[in-house]
Each structure stands twice: as structure tokens, then as C-alpha cells.
Design a protein around this motif. Structure first.
Motif, short mmCIF file in Angstrom:
data_model
loop_
_atom_site.label_atom_id
_atom_site.label_comp_id
_atom_site.label_asym_id
_atom_site.label_seq_id
_atom_site.Cartn_x
_atom_site.Cartn_y
_atom_site.Cartn_z
N ASN A 2 -4.49 26.18 -64.40
CA ASN A 2 -5.39 25.74 -63.60
C ASN A 2 -6.81 26.08 -63.64
O ASN A 2 -7.30 26.97 -63.19
CB ASN A 2 -4.84 25.72 -62.18
N SER A 18 -8.98 29.95 -58.71
CA SER A 18 -8.95 31.00 -57.71
C SER A 18 -10.51 31.90 -57.53
O SER A 18 -10.66 32.46 -56.82
CB SER A 18 -7.97 32.12 -58.42
N ARG A 61 -3.36 37.57 -54.70
CA ARG A 61 -4.27 36.65 -55.45
C ARG A 61 -4.69 37.29 -56.78
O ARG A 61 -4.47 36.49 -57.92
CB ARG A 61 -5.58 36.00 -54.82
N PRO A 211 -7.78 24.48 -55.40
CA PRO A 211 -6.11 23.88 -56.11
C PRO A 211 -6.60 23.30 -57.27
O PRO A 211 -5.83 23.15 -58.65
CB PRO A 211 -5.68 23.12 -55.00
#
Length: 220
Positions: A2, A18, A61, A211
């Protein structure tokens, strides 16, 4: 993965949703402005308290991004701790968590304006890191080329299809990248602020975290 792929100074990089930056050729993961211990520092100074969970949330994370990329080199781009005293205030399980993430990896703490002193948590502690053709430092410098920095906690606001979207964001132009803050309790500076306007060249773009990373022209 991602992320949003782009090129800086001839180098292929990926801005992850992130807020971390990945350099595939070096298997390097870079994060900025973790600000571990912010809730502890506020309590220590008698400021309004925050729930004391940000270090664990940030570490969770970071652990996920390390697992996703299998990065062998981690660069923490300054202001990893909210101040020098916050290092000593880490809980034992948090220190062990950091040590487990460091195991088998090259780990570099870059000095920031919040944490200028040595960090006794393993890894190397540097003012800046030069890995040609890129340079990693905490605060951007005018006239540099191939620079990756943090410090400003850039944020971007957009209006898309009638909806207002405001998120931390990467700022990218032909010479530099400024990373968003990775830490859980971090504010931000809007891209329209004069300091960011002066640093980022014409045609600069923003990549909003989330996201699905969203590239857009940098708001001016």
C-alpha cells in the motif's frame, strides 16, 4: 504494498499510507517524528494529560511496517522522543519491544531538535546519514538535492467531491521529500504555511496518508 511510488534524484522510493518511506534498493524503512513519551512529558510538566498509550500505538504501527517490508535498515529521522527525559521514562516492556525490532537490523537514530542527546537504546546515533544519492536529516536545508527530512509534520487539506479531507502528508518536489510525523500524538503544519511554501519548489506534490495514499498537487 500500500504505497505511492515516485523517484527522487534517480532513486525509486515508496511513500506508504502509514507515513513511512521505503527505499526498496536499500531495503530501508524511514520514519520521522515518532515523539515517543509525549504523554509522559506533558504529565511531567503539569500540562493537561493525554492517554498514555501513544508509544505502544506507534510501536505497533512501526512493527507492522517492518514486517510488511522486511526492511533490514531502519532510519528514525529525528524527534524520536519528545524530549531527552522521555527516553529514561520508557517502560521496560517498551524498551524490550524496541530491542526486538532492532534485532538483526541496522538501526539509525537521527538527531532532532527535541532529542539532541545520545539514545541508549541500541543502534547508531547520527546527525545525518548520507547514502548516495540521498541524504537523511531532521530539518530540510535550502539548496540541497536528494534530501529526505521531517520536522515540520506536514498536513494537507483537500476538498474532494464535496468532502473535506485533512491528513498528514508527504511533500515531494524534484529535490526533496518532507515526511509526515509518524507518532500517534503529533500535530502538523499545513502545506500552505510560509515555511513549507519556501522549501518546496514549483510543481511540488503532496501524498496524503491513509488506507489509500492520495497524490495531489501541493496546496499553495
Amino acid at each position: 504494498m500500500n504505497g505511492y511510488n515516485f523517484t527522487l534524484n534517480g532513486t525509486d522510493l515508496t511513500a506508504l499510507g502509514s507515513g513511512a518511506l521505503y527505499w526498496p534498493a536499500q531495503n530501508l524503512l524511514c520514519v520521522s517524528d515518532l515523539h515517543f513519551g509525549k504523554s509522559e512529558r506533558r504529565a511531567r510538566r503539569g500540562q493537561p494529560p493525554l492517554p498514555p498509550y501513544e508509544t505502544r500505538d506507534t510501536l505497533s504501527r512501526l512493527e507492522a511496517d517492518i514486517a510488511k517490508t522486511d526492511a533490514r535498515m531502519i532510519v528514525c529521522l529525528g524527534d524520536s522522543f519528545d524530549d531527552s527525559a522521555a527516553v529514561g521514562a520508557l517502560l521496560d516492556d517498551e524498551k524490550l519491544w524496541i530491542a526486538s525490532l532492532q534485532a538483526g537490523r541496522r538501526w539509525i537514530w537521527i538527531e532532532g531538535n527535541h532529542d539532541p542527546g545520545p539514545v541508549n537504546l541500541g543502534g547508531a546515533h547520527l546527525t545525518e546519514l548520507c547514502l548516495q544519492p540521498l541524504t537523511f536529516r531532521h530539518i530540510a536545508r535550502m539548496g540541497e538535492k536528494g534530501e529526505i527530512s521531517g520536522h515540520y509534520h506536514p498536513k494537507v487539506s483537500l476538498r474532494l467531491k464535496g468532502c473535506h479531507l485533512s491528513r498528514p502528508a508527504f511533500l515531494i518536489d524534484k529535490t526533496r521529500v518532507i515526511l509526515p510525523a509518524y507518532g500517534t500524538y503529533t500535530g502538523g503544519v499545513r502545506s500552505t504555511d510560509s515555511c513549507l511554501q519556501a522549501l518546496m519548489g514549483p510543481g511540488a506534490m503532496a501524498v496524503l496518508t491513509g488506507p489509500v495514499p492520495r497524490p495531489a498537487p501541493m496546496p499553495r
